[in-house]
Design an enzyme around this catalytic site. Sequence first.
Site, PDB file in Angstrom:
ATOM      1  N   HIS A   1      -1.177   0.657   7.667  1.00 19.29           N
ATOM      2  CA  HIS A   1      -1.706   0.793   6.369  1.00 19.29           C
ATOM      3  C   HIS A   1      -1.664   2.377   5.488  1.00 19.29           C
ATOM      4  CE1 HIS A   1      -4.245  -0.614   3.034  1.00 19.29           C
ATOM      5  NE2 HIS A   1      -5.017   0.189   3.214  1.00 19.29           N
TER       6      HIS A   1
ATOM      7  N   CYS B   1       0.828  -1.043   0.021  1.00 18.71           N
ATOM      8  CA  CYS B   1      -0.069   0.046  -0.134  1.00 18.71           C
ATOM      9  C   CYS B   1       0.652   1.370   0.007  1.00 18.71           C
ATOM     10  CB  CYS B   1      -0.992   0.102   1.192  1.00 18.71           C
ATOM     11  SG  CYS B   1      -0.102  -0.335   2.735  1.00 18.71           S
TER      12      CYS B   1
END
Length: 799
Positions: free
Chosen positions: A752, A313
Amino acid sequence: MTDHLRPPTATQLVHREECTQCFDDQDGALGVDVCLSCYNGGCPHGSTNQHALQHFNSTGHSYALNVKRTKKVIPKSKRDSNEPPVKKLAIREEPAEHEKYEFATVPVKYSSDGSTVLPRDDKLDGLAAAVLSSMSSAQKSEVKAWEEEIVACTHTTNLVQPNSIKLEPSGLAACAHPGCGLTSNLWLCLVCGALGCGRQQYGGGGGNGHGVEHTTTTGHSVAVKMGTIEPEGTADVYCYACDDAKLDPQLAKHLANFGIEVATQTKTEKSMTELQVEQNLNFDFAMTGEDGKELEPMFGPGLTGMRNLGNSCYMASSLQSIFSLPTFQTRYTTAFYIHTPNCRQSSPATCFECQMAKMADGLLSGRYSVPREPEEPSAGFSPSPDAAEIPKPAQIAFQEGIKPSMFKALVGKDHVDFSTMKQQDAGEFLLHLFELVRRSALKEGEVDPTKIFSFAFEERLQCGGCKRVRYKAADGEFLPLAIVATEKKADDGMVVEGEEKKVEYLPVELLSCLDQFTSPADVEYKCPACDSTAAIKTTRFATFPEVLIVTPNRFPTVNWVPRKIEVPVILPDGALQLDKFLGRGIQPDEEALPEGEDAPAEVTFDADAMAQLAGMGFPEIRCKRALLATGNNGNAEAAMEWLFGHMEDPDIDDPLPATGAPAAPAVSDDQIENLVAMGFTPAQGRKALRETGGDVARAIDWVFEHPDDAGEEAGAVAPAAAKTLPGSSTLPAGYRLKAFISHKGPSPHSGHYVAHVWTGEEKGWVLFNDEKVVRAESGAQSAEALKQMAHVYVFEKIE
C-alpha cells in the site's frame, strides 16, 4: 422530435456515473445528465460548472437523461470466513448495483437558456431503461483491466518436460526442502515436479523461498501454486524468467505428466491476485496519534482524498504529491476554466488535458472535501435493552473522496502495467504520467509543467593512463540513489525470537548517499589517445531543478524479483544543501580527450538493469552482452529474454569488442515515412531514429521529449551546437521537503502507498491515505515517523 435517438450499443461507453469534466456524480443532489445522442455525462443545469449545458452548446445535442442514485437501506451481513475465496470479478459484483441503490431518471431538453423537463413517453422510457441497464464506462474499464492481466509467455507455451513422473499425494503435502515442512503457499515446478514453498506473502501466509531457490539453481522458470488448481483448468502459474503471473495454455497436460488430474482438483487457496486486491482493499494505516486517539480528519481546498479502486493507491499518492506543487496547481486549474469549456475532442473522457484539469478541480477546489454522511441503520436492526447504557465512541467522519476511474482508464490505456488492476510502482507511474503531460502540452501548445523537475548531470570521464578528460551533460528528471544496506547485529536490535526473523538495517544519511552517488567510479573505456582501457567516471550536478525528486533504491533484486530493504534514510534537520555537488566543468589545468569518429564511444550500462541481471546469477560479461544485444536501454526484462535464448551461444562469454556496442543501424526511408505520417518533419524523424537505434516507437517518444530539436537533413552530420541545459546552476542550492510517498509491503507490486504533504505552517503535514485525509503531526503515521522510509521524496528549491 426524439425519433433520431437510439439506445446505446453494447460497445458504447455510457458515462452515467459522473460528469466527464468534473467529479459531480449520480449520488449528488442534482445527479448527472446523460446525453441521449452520444452518452456523455455532464453536471446538470444549476450545478457549479453546468458542463451538460456546455456540452449542448458545443455539440447541439439537446436531449439528456438526468440520473440520480440513492442508497437503499439493506441488512448488513458479514462474510463467513469458511466460505471459499471469491473470484476476481466477483470482488466487484457482490452485491449488485440494483440491490444497493434506487435510481430516479428524468428526461430533459437543453436550449441556450438551460434545461426543461420533458413529459415521459414510451420512447424516452425505453432509452432510460437502456441507459440504466448498460454497463457504465467505469465498469467496462475495470472488467477490461481484470481480463487483460494474465497472458501466456514463451516459457509457458514452449515448456519442455523431460521426464514423466507420477507424484504421490503424500509428496505434495509439504515443502520438500529439508527442514522446511510448510504446508501452504506451495509451488510445483512444471518442468521437473519439484515442490517448494514460495516467498513470504504480505498479508497472505508464510514462505521461505525454496521454490525460488530451486528455480535459481536449475533454471526451471515455470511453477504452479498448489491449491489454486480448479477443474476448469485454471490456476496460479508464475514465470520467474518473466517475473510475472502467466497463463499456461496446456496446464492440464503438464499436470497430467505428474499424475495430477485437473478435473479432480479443488481450489483451497487464494490466488496471488486475490491476495493482493484483498490486502490492498483491507489495508489501513493505524489512524491514531501518540495519545491513541483517531487522527484529525482534514477538509477544504487542497485536502480531497481519492477512493481506492482496488490497487490504485500508487496513482493516488503520486497525484496528491504533484498537485501539491504550485506549478501544477496553476497550470491545470487554468486549464479547467480555459481548455475544458472549449475542448474540441469528441469526448472529454478521452482528452488528457480535460482529465488533468478535472483532477485539479477535484483535488484543489474543496467542493468534494466534505465529511461523509453517516450511514442509516440497517433494516431489521434492534438494539438490545442494555444498549443505551453502553457509551458509544464518537464516530470519526472521513470524506467519501473522488473516484478516479475515468482518469485511470485514460492514463493506463494500452500500457502493459498501468492498464491492469495490479499494484504498481509509484515512481514508475510518475515517469509515465510526466511523459503524457509533455505530449499533451506539446499538442495543445501549452506550458509544460514537468520542466520544474528537469536538470542536468555533469559526467566527467578521466583516462587512467594519459589523464585527459571528457565532460558531457546528461538530462535528468529523477535522482536515483543507491542505499547501502548494512544489517544490524543481534546485539544492535535484530529481532531473532519467534518463527520469523525480521531483519533490521543501520540508518544511512541522505547526504552520504549523495556523496556515494558523486564519488569517482572505475569504468571500462578504451582511450583514443593512449589506448588505456581504464578510466574514472564522476557524476555531479551541472544544474539544479526547481523541484527535485529523489528515489532511493529500496527494491534491489533478490532471487529474480525486487525485494524491499527497510533502511532508514536520515534527512538533514534543516535544508538539504546541494552546493558542494555542483560540477565545475573543464579546468585550466585539464587536457580534453580528442573527439571525432576515430574515438571509440564510451559504453555505460544501466546500474539497475545490471544489478537485476546479476542478482539472478548471470556473470557480468553475460549481463553486458545481453544489454548490448537488446539496445542497451536499461530494459532488464528484454535482456533476460535474450539470455535465455542464447545460453548455448559459443561466444556467450567472449570479451566484448573494444567499442562495446555495434554500429547504429541505418535509417530507412520507410521508417522516416512512418514518422512523417504522424505529423513530424523528415528531419525530426531522421534524427529521432538515429538517436534511438532505428526503433520507431522510441523515436516517437524522443521527438516528444525534444520538441525544440529541428532534426537533421539527409546526409548531414548533426553539428555539436551548444545545448541549453535545463535547470539552473545558481547557488545556493537549498531544498526543503514538500512531499513524500511511503510504501508498506515487501514489493513495489504489492502492499500500500500513502503520501505526506507539507501544506504550510497553519495546517502542517497532512497524510493522504486514499480517501482518508488527516493531520499528520504526531503518532506512528506522522511525517516525522515515516519520512525515513519514504519511497519517493519531493523537494522544493528554496528561493
